[in-house]
Motif scaffolding. Sequence first.
Motif, short mmCIF file in Angstrom:
data_model
loop_
_atom_site.label_atom_id
_atom_site.label_comp_id
_atom_site.label_asym_id
_atom_site.label_seq_id
_atom_site.Cartn_x
_atom_site.Cartn_y
_atom_site.Cartn_z
N ASP A 1 -27.60 -42.79 -29.94
CA ASP A 1 -26.20 -43.20 -30.09
C ASP A 1 -25.55 -42.37 -31.21
O ASP A 1 -25.37 -42.84 -32.34
N SER B 1 -22.52 -41.41 -31.41
CA SER B 1 -21.15 -41.86 -31.69
C SER B 1 -21.11 -43.23 -32.35
O SER B 1 -20.02 -43.75 -32.64
N GLU C 1 -24.81 -45.77 -21.04
CA GLU C 1 -24.21 -44.44 -20.82
C GLU C 1 -22.69 -44.51 -20.86
O GLU C 1 -22.02 -43.54 -21.27
N LYS C 2 -22.12 -45.66 -20.47
CA LYS C 2 -20.66 -45.80 -20.59
C LYS C 2 -20.22 -45.82 -22.05
O LYS C 2 -19.07 -45.52 -22.36
N GLN D 1 -21.28 -43.80 -24.20
CA GLN D 1 -21.51 -42.43 -24.66
C GLN D 1 -22.89 -42.26 -25.31
O GLN D 1 -23.08 -41.39 -26.16
N ARG E 1 -27.06 -41.58 -24.88
CA ARG E 1 -28.03 -40.93 -24.00
C ARG E 1 -29.28 -41.81 -23.94
O ARG E 1 -29.81 -42.19 -24.97
#
Length: 288
Positions: free
Chosen positions: A173, A175, A255-256, A258, A260
């Motif tokens: 994560d 972000s 994944e929505k 952001q 991986r």
Amino acid sequence: MPPESRSAPKAAGEEAEGRKTDDTRQTADKPADAGDAAPVAEDGASGEPQTGRQRLVASLWPPRLTRAQLIVALLLFILGLGLAIQVRSTSDSSALRGARQEDLVRILDELDNRSQRLADEQRRLEGQKTELENSSDQAEEARKQTVEKEQQLGVLAGTVAAQGPGITLTIDDASHSVEADKLLDTIQELRAAGAEAIQVNNVRVVANTYLSDVSGGVGIDGKRVTQPYRFKVIGKPEDLEPALNIPGGVVQTLEKEQARVSVTRQRKIIVDALREAKRPDYARSSSQ
């Protein structure tokens, strides 16, 4: 009278006296027969007559019993004993035949109850015998089961390490958009798919685990955990991976955000993060 005639009677008298003397000698030399011995036995050795007490003792205690007399006495005793037993049995049977119906029913019930008690006692003793014979095996089996149960509970409580097949789940994560609720949904999905042990980074996840949002990451049971979030999960890989990758499931949701996400099956997963066993303050086992 001539001298010869006067001396003849004298000679005859002397001859008769000589014969008498010979007869007396023969009588003295002749042994006493049974008839002659009777007066001696009656009067005693001293020739004196026996008293009444002596004759009574002699009649009660004969001097000697022959073997035949002993055998006859023994047979008579056995015969008398057998007759006495038969008479007693006949008397008992006669008593039962003469008893009332109520008495017979009571006697029968008592016999049945006694037989039942004896049968119960026999079963109880046989059970004790079986327990004693198998006590060593039962004790060993109980000990093994206790150890296995303790290990299973230790895995669920997080107090012991665990290993087995499973998957690894990595959430990167960058972000910082993945919050505590998303990780909680992931844990719940893994549990629903059959996960037996879960570790997130260096924190063991157990039944009372809670998650919260903290600065720069997520708090798990009060410990700050930062990304990437690495899950080590022990369970059946064929069930865990599809549960995460179903449409609209955990992977698509992350994944929505952001993030991986990668899921890898492994034959051996080691979960070695441990938790301290705590005694509940109020809850106690109902079996105590």
